[in-house]
Write an enzyme that holds these catalytic residues in place. Structure first.
Site, PDB file in Angstrom:
ATOM      1  N   SER A 155      36.062  33.405  35.664  1.00 24.94           N
ATOM      2  CA  SER A 155      36.997  32.457  35.042  1.00 24.94           C
ATOM      3  C   SER A 155      38.122  32.221  36.039  1.00 24.94           C
ATOM      4  O   SER A 155      38.376  33.077  36.904  1.00 24.94           O
ATOM      5  CB  SER A 155      37.571  33.070  33.764  1.00 24.94           C
ATOM      6  OG  SER A 155      38.740  32.376  33.357  1.00 24.94           O
ATOM      7  N   TYR A 168      41.112  39.862  28.420  1.00 25.88           N
ATOM      8  CA  TYR A 168      40.213  38.866  29.033  1.00 25.88           C
ATOM      9  C   TYR A 168      40.496  38.741  30.530  1.00 25.88           C
ATOM     10  O   TYR A 168      39.586  38.792  31.364  1.00 25.88           O
ATOM     11  CB  TYR A 168      40.400  37.520  28.327  1.00 25.88           C
ATOM     12  CG  TYR A 168      39.446  36.434  28.789  1.00 25.88           C
ATOM     13  CD1 TYR A 168      38.170  36.324  28.240  1.00 25.88           C
ATOM     14  CD2 TYR A 168      39.823  35.507  29.759  1.00 25.88           C
ATOM     15  CE1 TYR A 168      37.297  35.324  28.654  1.00 25.88           C
ATOM     16  CE2 TYR A 168      38.959  34.509  30.174  1.00 25.88           C
ATOM     17  CZ  TYR A 168      37.696  34.410  29.614  1.00 25.88           C
ATOM     18  OH  TYR A 168      36.836  33.416  30.029  1.00 25.88           O
TER      19      TYR A 168
HETATM   20  P1  NAD Z   1      30.476  30.726  24.118  1.00 26.44           P
HETATM   21  O1  NAD Z   1      31.235  31.485  23.089  1.00 26.44           O
HETATM   22  O2  NAD Z   1      29.708  29.531  23.697  1.00 26.44           O
HETATM   23  O3  NAD Z   1      29.448  31.679  24.888  1.00 26.44           O
HETATM   24  C1  NAD Z   1      29.558  33.063  24.972  1.00 26.44           C
HETATM   25  C2  NAD Z   1      28.180  33.628  24.696  1.00 26.44           C
HETATM   26  O4  NAD Z   1      28.197  35.050  24.895  1.00 26.44           O
HETATM   27  C3  NAD Z   1      27.733  33.380  23.249  1.00 26.44           C
HETATM   28  O5  NAD Z   1      26.411  32.887  23.252  1.00 26.44           O
HETATM   29  C4  NAD Z   1      27.792  34.769  22.625  1.00 26.44           C
HETATM   30  O6  NAD Z   1      26.855  34.968  21.601  1.00 26.44           O
HETATM   31  C5  NAD Z   1      27.456  35.625  23.840  1.00 26.44           C
HETATM   32  N1  NAD Z   1      27.868  37.020  23.652  1.00 26.44           N
HETATM   33  C6  NAD Z   1      29.071  37.476  23.212  1.00 26.44           C
HETATM   34  N2  NAD Z   1      29.048  38.821  23.138  1.00 26.44           N
HETATM   35  C7  NAD Z   1      27.801  39.210  23.566  1.00 26.44           C
HETATM   36  C8  NAD Z   1      27.162  40.467  23.711  1.00 26.44           C
HETATM   37  N3  NAD Z   1      27.820  41.611  23.415  1.00 26.44           N
HETATM   38  N4  NAD Z   1      25.883  40.492  24.139  1.00 26.44           N
HETATM   39  C9  NAD Z   1      25.220  39.349  24.431  1.00 26.44           C
HETATM   40  N5  NAD Z   1      25.773  38.137  24.316  1.00 26.44           N
HETATM   41  C10 NAD Z   1      27.045  38.071  23.877  1.00 26.44           C
HETATM   42  O7  NAD Z   1      31.530  30.364  25.238  1.00 26.44           O
HETATM   43  P2  NAD Z   1      31.315  29.832  26.735  1.00 26.44           P
HETATM   44  O8  NAD Z   1      32.513  29.053  27.051  1.00 26.44           O
HETATM   45  O9  NAD Z   1      29.986  29.212  26.898  1.00 26.44           O
HETATM   46  O10 NAD Z   1      31.417  31.194  27.568  1.00 26.44           O
HETATM   47  C11 NAD Z   1      30.432  31.599  28.502  1.00 26.44           C
HETATM   48  C12 NAD Z   1      31.088  32.357  29.635  1.00 26.44           C
HETATM   49  O11 NAD Z   1      31.951  31.462  30.363  1.00 26.44           O
HETATM   50  C13 NAD Z   1      31.990  33.520  29.195  1.00 26.44           C
HETATM   51  O12 NAD Z   1      31.814  34.615  30.084  1.00 26.44           O
HETATM   52  C14 NAD Z   1      33.386  32.948  29.333  1.00 26.44           C
HETATM   53  O13 NAD Z   1      34.347  33.959  29.566  1.00 26.44           O
HETATM   54  C15 NAD Z   1      33.205  32.055  30.550  1.00 26.44           C
HETATM   55  N6  NAD Z   1      34.229  31.030  30.697  1.00 26.44           N
HETATM   56  C16 NAD Z   1      34.309  29.980  29.833  1.00 26.44           C
HETATM   57  C17 NAD Z   1      35.289  29.016  30.031  1.00 26.44           C
HETATM   58  C18 NAD Z   1      35.441  27.808  29.150  1.00 26.44           C
HETATM   59  O14 NAD Z   1      36.378  27.043  29.361  1.00 26.44           O
HETATM   60  N7  NAD Z   1      34.576  27.592  28.172  1.00 26.44           N
HETATM   61  C19 NAD Z   1      36.183  29.137  31.088  1.00 26.44           C
HETATM   62  C20 NAD Z   1      36.071  30.221  31.947  1.00 26.44           C
HETATM   63  C21 NAD Z   1      35.077  31.155  31.742  1.00 26.44           C
END
Ligand code: NAD
Length: 270
Positions: A155, A168
């Site tokens: 991130s 986080y």
């Molecule tokens: P999201 O909530 O759609 O995806 C997160 C996924 O992780 C979900 O499918 C959830 O079920 C899964 N998950 C959570 N706990 C888990 C566990 N213990 N075991 C297995 N799976 C688990 O959100 P996203 O935005 O798609 O996030 C995906 C990644 O991207 C994350 O690591 C998040 O930190 C990172 N991220 C997202 C953003 C953003 O702006 N959306 C920005 C920076 C980083």
């Protein structure tokens, strides 16, 4: 999608948290390039099966596996199932992540531990199992010039401090040195490990930050490119890092953030 449908032909990929958001987008992009994909999910089996169905409808190969990435025995069982079905693994996308936000002095140990367990320990456990298989199998030159590739979802908060989100930000800072340390250790074995650091990508994890005009306008102040990112922005970056097009790239973080890490407040205030 502008890349070749055979770019990742013959490769087997695992995307953790592949049933929603960025993970689902990456699973679809890898499959569109010819990879067979395991869609890992924590609890939403229907959503995972929908992604699998979408891949199969486009004549790709995929199946779903439930596992909590923070639990060692579940991770080991998941890799066992994947290797039974697909024979091996070539690409791991360590994508699962959660947020549990609170002011620092109000943050419970439980919320600290849950975020570290999923976002950091989960990446360690999955990377370790993938690396064991990469080392066992070695390079298959007709498949890829690498013995294996790992993409860690970080991130912008691996570098930008984030008040109210200490668990986080600490987890993503940890992902950076996890990624760079294992990249250093495994590079001689032709294993490449890199991170993607998204900025603001519209997904369920941050819905409150973009789903009203007022929230979106506030968010755009932090993004020099003046648009909120989408999962395809990240999917394309993941394809590049997974393919031999990035063969000389390891231990790096690709920021896909519309310039969020460029200190936008200084553009008119320096
Ligand atoms: P999201 O909530 O759609 O995806 C997160 C996924 O992780 C979900 O499918 C959830 O079920 C899964 N998950 C959570 N706990 C888990 C566990 N213990 N075991 C297995 N799976 C688990 O959100 P996203 O935005 O798609 O996030 C995906 C990644 O991207 C994350 O690591 C998040 O930190 C990172 N991220 C997202 C953003 C953003 O702006 N959306 C920005 C920076 C980083």
């Amino acid at each position: 999608m502008s890349y070749s449908s055979t770019l990742l032909a013959g490769q087997k990929a695992l995307v953790t948290g592949g049933s929603s958001g960025i993970g689902a987008g990456i699973a679809l992009h890898l499959a569109a390039c010819g990879a067979a994909v395991v869609v890992n999910y924590l609890s939403d089996a229907d959503a995972a099966h929908q992604i699998v169905a979408q891949i199969e409808a486009a004549h790709g190969e995929a199946f779903a596996i439930q596992a909590n990435v923070g639990r060692e025995e579940e991770v080991q069982a998941m890799f066992g199932q994947m290797c039974d079905r697909f024979g091996t693994i070539d690409i791991l996308v360590n994508n699962s992540g959660i947020q549990k936000d609170a002011a620092f002095v109000e943050m419970s140990l439980d919320d600290w531990n849950k975020v570290i367990e999923t976002n950091l320990t989960g990446q360690f456990l999955c990377a370790r199992e993938a690396a064991k298989e990469f080392l066992r199998r070695g390079v298959q030159p007709d498949i890829s010039s690498a013995a294996g590739k790992i993409i860690c979802m970080s991130s912008v908060h691996q570098v930008i401090p984030w008040a109210g989100h200490v668990n986080y930000a600490a987890s993503k800072g940890g992902v950076d040195l996890l990624m760079r340390t294992i990249a250093q250790e495994l590079a001689p074995h032709k294993i490449r490990i890199n991170s993607i650091a998204p900025g603001a990508i519209a997904t369920p994890i941050n819905q409150s930050a973009w789903d009203s005009p007022a929230a979106a306008a506030k968010l755009l102040q932090l993004i020099p490119a003046k648009r909120i990112g989408n999962v395809d922005d990240i999917g394309r970056a993941a394809v590049w890092l997974a393919s031999d097009d990035s063969d000389y790239v390891t231990g790096t973080t690709l920021f896909v953030d519309g310039g969020m890490t460029l200190y936008p407040a200084f553009a008119e205030n320096g």
